[in-house]
Design a protein around this motif. Structure first.
Motif, PDB file in Angstrom:
ATOM      1  N   THR A 154     -12.994   9.913 -12.822  1.00  0.00           N
ATOM      2  CA  THR A 154     -11.761   9.657 -13.580  1.00  0.00           C
ATOM      3  C   THR A 154     -11.793   8.379 -14.408  1.00  0.00           C
ATOM      4  OG1 THR A 154     -10.728   8.411 -11.766  1.00  0.00           O
ATOM      5  CG2 THR A 154     -10.482  10.811 -11.745  1.00  0.00           C
ATOM      6  N   MET A 155     -12.699   7.451 -14.068  1.00  0.00           N
ATOM      7  CA  MET A 155     -12.762   6.143 -14.730  1.00  0.00           C
ATOM      8  C   MET A 155     -11.451   5.371 -14.593  1.00  0.00           C
ATOM      9  SD  MET A 155     -15.857   6.075 -15.657  1.00  0.00           S
ATOM     10  CE  MET A 155     -15.871   4.577 -16.625  1.00  0.00           C
ATOM     11  N   ARG A 156     -10.728   5.611 -13.512  1.00  0.00           N
ATOM     12  CA  ARG A 156      -9.473   4.882 -13.251  1.00  0.00           C
ATOM     13  C   ARG A 156      -9.769   3.755 -12.263  1.00  0.00           C
ATOM     14  NH1 ARG A 156      -4.946   7.944 -14.223  1.00  0.00           N
ATOM     15  NH2 ARG A 156      -3.834   5.988 -13.881  1.00  0.00           N
ATOM     16  N   THR A 157     -10.494   2.776 -12.713  1.00  0.00           N
ATOM     17  CA  THR A 157     -11.034   1.738 -11.836  1.00  0.00           C
ATOM     18  C   THR A 157      -9.947   0.919 -11.156  1.00  0.00           C
ATOM     19  OG1 THR A 157     -12.998   1.571 -13.229  1.00  0.00           O
ATOM     20  CG2 THR A 157     -12.572  -0.262 -11.726  1.00  0.00           C
ATOM     21  N   ILE A 158      -8.964   0.473 -11.924  1.00  0.00           N
ATOM     22  CA  ILE A 158      -7.959  -0.446 -11.371  1.00  0.00           C
ATOM     23  C   ILE A 158      -7.143   0.191 -10.250  1.00  0.00           C
ATOM     24  CG2 ILE A 158      -5.856  -1.753 -11.896  1.00  0.00           C
ATOM     25  CD1 ILE A 158      -7.079  -2.445 -14.592  1.00  0.00           C
ATOM     26  N   PRO A 159      -6.521   1.353 -10.436  1.00  0.00           N
ATOM     27  CA  PRO A 159      -5.745   1.927  -9.324  1.00  0.00           C
ATOM     28  C   PRO A 159      -6.597   2.285  -8.111  1.00  0.00           C
ATOM     29  CG  PRO A 159      -5.871   3.465 -11.160  1.00  0.00           C
ATOM     30  CD  PRO A 159      -6.383   2.157 -11.660  1.00  0.00           C
ATOM     31  N   ILE A 160      -7.816   2.803  -8.359  1.00  0.00           N
ATOM     32  CA  ILE A 160      -8.664   3.209  -7.233  1.00  0.00           C
ATOM     33  C   ILE A 160      -9.050   2.001  -6.389  1.00  0.00           C
ATOM     34  CG2 ILE A 160     -10.937   4.123  -6.610  1.00  0.00           C
ATOM     35  CD1 ILE A 160     -10.695   5.973  -9.080  1.00  0.00           C
ATOM     36  N   PHE A 161      -9.586   0.985  -7.024  1.00  0.00           N
ATOM     37  CA  PHE A 161     -10.102  -0.137  -6.255  1.00  0.00           C
ATOM     38  C   PHE A 161      -9.005  -1.103  -5.802  1.00  0.00           C
ATOM     39  CE2 PHE A 161     -14.030   1.425  -8.099  1.00  0.00           C
ATOM     40  CZ  PHE A 161     -14.863   1.384  -6.987  1.00  0.00           C
ATOM     41  N   THR A 162      -7.815  -0.996  -6.371  1.00  0.00           N
ATOM     42  CA  THR A 162      -6.678  -1.731  -5.821  1.00  0.00           C
ATOM     43  C   THR A 162      -6.298  -1.143  -4.458  1.00  0.00           C
ATOM     44  OG1 THR A 162      -5.810  -2.290  -8.013  1.00  0.00           O
ATOM     45  CG2 THR A 162      -4.271  -2.383  -6.170  1.00  0.00           C
ATOM     46  N   LEU A 163      -6.271   0.180  -4.381  1.00  0.00           N
ATOM     47  CA  LEU A 163      -6.000   0.826  -3.100  1.00  0.00           C
ATOM     48  C   LEU A 163      -7.088   0.515  -2.083  1.00  0.00           C
ATOM     49  CD1 LEU A 163      -4.760   4.349  -4.284  1.00  0.00           C
ATOM     50  CD2 LEU A 163      -3.372   2.573  -3.205  1.00  0.00           C
ATOM     51  N   VAL A 164      -8.339   0.546  -2.524  1.00  0.00           N
ATOM     52  CA  VAL A 164      -9.458   0.256  -1.619  1.00  0.00           C
ATOM     53  C   VAL A 164      -9.367  -1.171  -1.099  1.00  0.00           C
ATOM     54  CG1 VAL A 164     -11.971  -0.041  -1.504  1.00  0.00           C
ATOM     55  CG2 VAL A 164     -10.999   1.958  -2.640  1.00  0.00           C
ATOM     56  N   LEU A 165      -9.076  -2.113  -1.995  1.00  0.00           N
ATOM     57  CA  LEU A 165      -8.937  -3.511  -1.586  1.00  0.00           C
ATOM     58  C   LEU A 165      -7.863  -3.668  -0.511  1.00  0.00           C
ATOM     59  CD1 LEU A 165      -8.964  -6.598  -3.889  1.00  0.00           C
ATOM     60  CD2 LEU A 165      -7.108  -6.337  -2.246  1.00  0.00           C
ATOM     61  N   LEU A 166      -6.716  -3.029  -0.727  1.00  0.00           N
ATOM     62  CA  LEU A 166      -5.620  -3.138   0.239  1.00  0.00           C
ATOM     63  C   LEU A 166      -5.982  -2.478   1.569  1.00  0.00           C
ATOM     64  CD1 LEU A 166      -2.571  -2.474  -2.102  1.00  0.00           C
ATOM     65  CD2 LEU A 166      -3.070  -4.598  -0.886  1.00  0.00           C
ATOM     66  N   MET A 167      -6.710  -1.373   1.524  1.00  0.00           N
ATOM     67  CA  MET A 167      -7.101  -0.694   2.760  1.00  0.00           C
ATOM     68  C   MET A 167      -8.055  -1.551   3.588  1.00  0.00           C
ATOM     69  SD  MET A 167      -7.570   3.285   1.591  1.00  0.00           S
ATOM     70  CE  MET A 167      -6.136   4.317   1.239  1.00  0.00           C
ATOM     71  N   LEU A 173       0.831  -1.205   0.000  1.00  0.00           N
ATOM     72  CA  LEU A 173       0.000   0.000   0.000  1.00  0.00           C
ATOM     73  C   LEU A 173       0.866   1.257   0.000  1.00  0.00           C
ATOM     74  CD1 LEU A 173      -2.896   1.113   0.168  1.00  0.00           C
ATOM     75  CD2 LEU A 173      -2.717   0.966   2.664  1.00  0.00           C
ATOM     76  N   ALA A 174       1.932   1.259   0.798  1.00  0.00           N
ATOM     77  CA  ALA A 174       2.823   2.412   0.852  1.00  0.00           C
ATOM     78  C   ALA A 174       3.540   2.624  -0.480  1.00  0.00           C
ATOM     79  CB  ALA A 174       3.851   2.220   1.969  1.00  0.00           C
ATOM     80  N   ALA A 175       3.951   1.527  -1.101  1.00  0.00           N
ATOM     81  CA  ALA A 175       4.638   1.639  -2.393  1.00  0.00           C
ATOM     82  C   ALA A 175       3.703   2.206  -3.459  1.00  0.00           C
ATOM     83  CB  ALA A 175       5.166   0.272  -2.817  1.00  0.00           C
ATOM     84  N   LEU A 176       2.474   1.716  -3.477  1.00  0.00           N
ATOM     85  CA  LEU A 176       1.518   2.221  -4.457  1.00  0.00           C
ATOM     86  C   LEU A 176       1.159   3.680  -4.198  1.00  0.00           C
ATOM     87  CD1 LEU A 176      -0.940  -0.817  -4.781  1.00  0.00           C
ATOM     88  CD2 LEU A 176       0.857  -0.132  -6.375  1.00  0.00           C
ATOM     89  N   ALA A 177       1.045   4.030  -2.911  1.00  0.00           N
ATOM     90  CA  ALA A 177       0.646   5.395  -2.554  1.00  0.00           C
ATOM     91  C   ALA A 177       1.674   6.433  -2.980  1.00  0.00           C
ATOM     92  CB  ALA A 177       0.404   5.496  -1.053  1.00  0.00           C
ATOM     93  N   THR A 178       2.910   6.028  -3.159  1.00  0.00           N
ATOM     94  CA  THR A 178       3.970   6.961  -3.560  1.00  0.00           C
ATOM     95  C   THR A 178       4.214   6.950  -5.066  1.00  0.00           C
ATOM     96  OG1 THR A 178       5.628   5.251  -3.089  1.00  0.00           O
ATOM     97  CG2 THR A 178       5.128   6.815  -1.326  1.00  0.00           C
ATOM     98  N   SER A 179       3.542   6.038  -5.780  1.00  0.00           N
ATOM     99  CA  SER A 179       3.725   5.993  -7.233  1.00  0.00           C
ATOM    100  C   SER A 179       2.841   7.039  -7.905  1.00  0.00           C
ATOM    101  CB  SER A 179       3.396   4.596  -7.771  1.00  0.00           C
ATOM    102  OG  SER A 179       2.004   4.347  -7.681  1.00  0.00           O
ATOM    103  N   HIS A 180       3.234   7.462  -9.097  1.00  0.00           N
ATOM    104  CA  HIS A 180       2.512   8.531  -9.787  1.00  0.00           C
ATOM    105  C   HIS A 180       1.078   8.121 -10.115  1.00  0.00           C
ATOM    106  CE1 HIS A 180       1.727  11.911 -12.429  1.00  0.00           C
ATOM    107  NE2 HIS A 180       1.359  11.058 -13.384  1.00  0.00           N
ATOM    108  N   THR A 181       0.884   6.871 -10.502  1.00  0.00           N
ATOM    109  CA  THR A 181      -0.440   6.406 -10.927  1.00  0.00           C
ATOM    110  C   THR A 181      -1.447   6.395  -9.793  1.00  0.00           C
ATOM    111  OG1 THR A 181       0.619   5.016 -12.598  1.00  0.00           O
ATOM    112  CG2 THR A 181      -1.676   4.525 -12.060  1.00  0.00           C
ATOM    113  N   PHE A 182      -0.974   6.026  -8.584  1.00  0.00           N
ATOM    114  CA  PHE A 182      -1.883   5.820  -7.457  1.00  0.00           C
ATOM    115  C   PHE A 182      -1.923   7.004  -6.486  1.00  0.00           C
ATOM    116  CE2 PHE A 182      -0.770   1.659  -9.014  1.00  0.00           C
ATOM    117  CZ  PHE A 182      -1.909   0.882  -8.853  1.00  0.00           C
ATOM    118  N   SER A 183      -0.860   7.801  -6.452  1.00  0.00           N
ATOM    119  CA  SER A 183      -0.728   8.823  -5.401  1.00  0.00           C
ATOM    120  C   SER A 183      -1.826   9.869  -5.442  1.00  0.00           C
ATOM    121  CB  SER A 183       0.638   9.504  -5.503  1.00  0.00           C
ATOM    122  OG  SER A 183       0.780  10.138  -6.769  1.00  0.00           O
ATOM    123  N   VAL A 184      -2.377  10.139  -6.616  1.00  0.00           N
ATOM    124  CA  VAL A 184      -3.405  11.171  -6.721  1.00  0.00           C
ATOM    125  C   VAL A 184      -4.690  10.762  -6.004  1.00  0.00           C
ATOM    126  CG1 VAL A 184      -4.303  10.284  -8.918  1.00  0.00           C
ATOM    127  CG2 VAL A 184      -4.574  12.709  -8.335  1.00  0.00           C
TER     128      VAL A 184
END
Length: 242
Positions: free
Chosen positions: A200-213, A17-28
């Motif tokens: 944003t229709m960015r389903t994969i990054p959004i719900f990947t973060l939600v799943l991990l949370m 989760l921390a790694a994804l949160a700092t990446s450009h795709t997921f951090s927003v």
């Protein structure tokens, strides 16, 4: 799965989760989802406290309460177990104002989920108390204890150990059910994810973060309950049915 394995899984989920949160795709998306997750935690904690109180009181009332109190306990348990949690939330939020009772969305969320899970918890309490060996009750009678003294000193401490695993499952179910509160205008984790996805229709990054949370929160509950069970079990023999 042991506590060590669960702890390793939790660490891995946090690192991911921390790694994804700092990446450009997921951090927003991360700050908004984290804000929603905090509201989810608050609802889950408050709802769990209410569920434990209602479950314990109702379970004991169903077993040992006088006639009217027992009837009230059974009515509460059957109504909240026999109807949908979503319908209960809608009734509290949309129907009560028609009777002049308006509640804040957060209060409705805590009441709805806490009362719903508490009804299931009442059966957990009842089953755990009844699982204590009959000889334990006979011993309290020999010691001339009242029923209240017997429950407080002998029966409930033993039954408490048996309650911990099913209560842990109920807490996780309550946590997952918090996704329903997005339908009564609360900006929880599920609501924030839906809003971001629609925008944003960015389903994969959004719900990947939600799943991990959600995974991190549920693992924290599981580890905490296993730790509590271990502490409660020290020096406390489990009663067996006679």
């Amino acid at each position: 799965m042991g506590t060590f394995s669960l702890g390793a899984m939790l660490v891995a989920a946090l690192i991911t989760l921390a790694a994804l949160a700092t990446s450009h795709t997921f951090s927003v998306f991360f700050p908004g989802l984290l804000q929603g997750a905090w509201l989810t935690v608050q609802i889950a904690v408050c709802g769990s406290l209410l569920a434990v109180i209602m479950g314990t009181v109702s379970g004991l009332a169903k077993l040992y309460g006088p006639g009217p109190l027992r009837w009230l306990a059974v009515t509460y348990i059957e109504i909240f177990r026999g109807t949908s949690a979503l319908v209960q939330l809608f009734w509290l939020f949309f129907a009560l104002p028609l009777f002049g009772i308006s509640l804040e969305p957060f209060t409705v969320a805590v009441l709805g989920l806490g009362l719903n899970v508490g009804a299931y918890g009442a059966e957990v309490v009842r089953g755990a108390v009844q699982s204590v060996s009959r000889s334990q009750w006979e011993a309290t009678i020999a010691l001339n204890m009242t029923r209240v003294q017997a429950l407080r000193r002998i029966i409930l401490p033993q039954a408490f150990i048996a309650m911990i695993p099913p209560w842990g499952n109920l807490f996780i179910e309550l946590l997952k059910s918090t996704a329903l509160v997005s339908l009564i205008t609360l900006s929880d984790l599920a609501f924030m994810a839906q809003e971001m996805n629609q925008t944003t229709m960015r389903t994969i990054p959004i719900f990947t973060l939600v799943l991990l949370m959600y995974l991190v929160m549920s693992l924290c509950i599981t580890i905490g309950m296993k730790r509590l069970e271990k502490i409660a079990s020290k020096g406390m023999p489990r009663g067996r049915s006679a």
